[in-house]
Write an enzyme that holds these catalytic residues in place. Structure first.
Site, mmCIF file in Angstrom:
data_model
loop_
_atom_site.group_PDB
_atom_site.id
_atom_site.type_symbol
_atom_site.label_atom_id
_atom_site.label_comp_id
_atom_site.label_asym_id
_atom_site.label_seq_id
_atom_site.Cartn_x
_atom_site.Cartn_y
_atom_site.Cartn_z
ATOM 1 N N ASN A 1 13.642 60.584 -5.055
ATOM 2 C CA ASN A 1 13.963 59.544 -6.340
ATOM 3 C C ASN A 1 15.107 58.922 -6.176
ATOM 4 O OD1 ASN A 1 14.906 62.174 -7.093
ATOM 5 N ND2 ASN A 1 14.536 61.731 -9.194
ATOM 6 N N GLU B 1 7.638 59.480 -4.500
ATOM 7 C CA GLU B 1 6.532 58.977 -3.839
ATOM 8 C C GLU B 1 6.555 57.752 -3.251
ATOM 9 O OE1 GLU B 1 6.868 60.504 -6.812
ATOM 10 O OE2 GLU B 1 5.438 62.074 -7.132
#
Ligand code: THU
Length: 134
Positions: A46, A59
């Site tokens: 992140n 992701e």
């Protein structure tokens, strides 16, 4: 399924990339790793922002690495938090993963290995767009 050695590899990769997370606001570090159908492994962490809403989840890094390293289909996915425990992908990221792995993508979750169709039932995807054209 759970004894496939790919899971151990992906978890180690996810923990390693979690260590490079940029999370000065939430202090919640996330690392993610996925296997591609040609044997590649792609990872992401992140990356937060002072404008909190534009934070990139781990992701996002995975799908960006997938495209920039040659594309393909994701087959196995692992996401970990700062202590190395498994993390469920958030709703937005389930949609991102669906695009690149579809219903059969296997996801390691705190409740075991599950398919994308299990963690994102009735997903919206390109088939729905085609239907709208008719
Ligand atoms: N986060 C991820 O990286 N992936 C998820 O699926 C859930 C949330 C990040 C975003 C933010 O930097 C932090 O976790 C706290 O929400």
């Amino acid at each position: 399924m759970a004894d496939d050695p790919i899971w151990r590899t992906l978890r180690a990769e996810a923990v390693a990339v979690m260590g490079r997370a940029y999370a000065p606001y939430s202090h919640y570090r996330v690392g993610a790793a996925a296997a591609v159908d040609d044997g590649r492994i792609v990872t992401g962490c992140n990356v937060e922002n002072a404008a909190h809403g534009v934070t990139l989840c781990a992701e996002c890094g995975v799908v960006s690495a997938l495209a920039s390293s040659g594309g393909g289909r994701l087959t196995h996915f692992v996401c970990v938090g700062g202590k190395g425990g498994l993390v469920m992908p958030c709703g937005r990221c389930r949609q991102l993963l669906w695009e690149h792995g579809g219903a059969s993508l296997l996801v390691a979750t705190p409740r075991g290995i599950r398919t994308m169709s299990d963690v994102l039932p009735d997903a919206f995807d390109s088939e729905d767009l085609r239907e709208a054209e008719q």
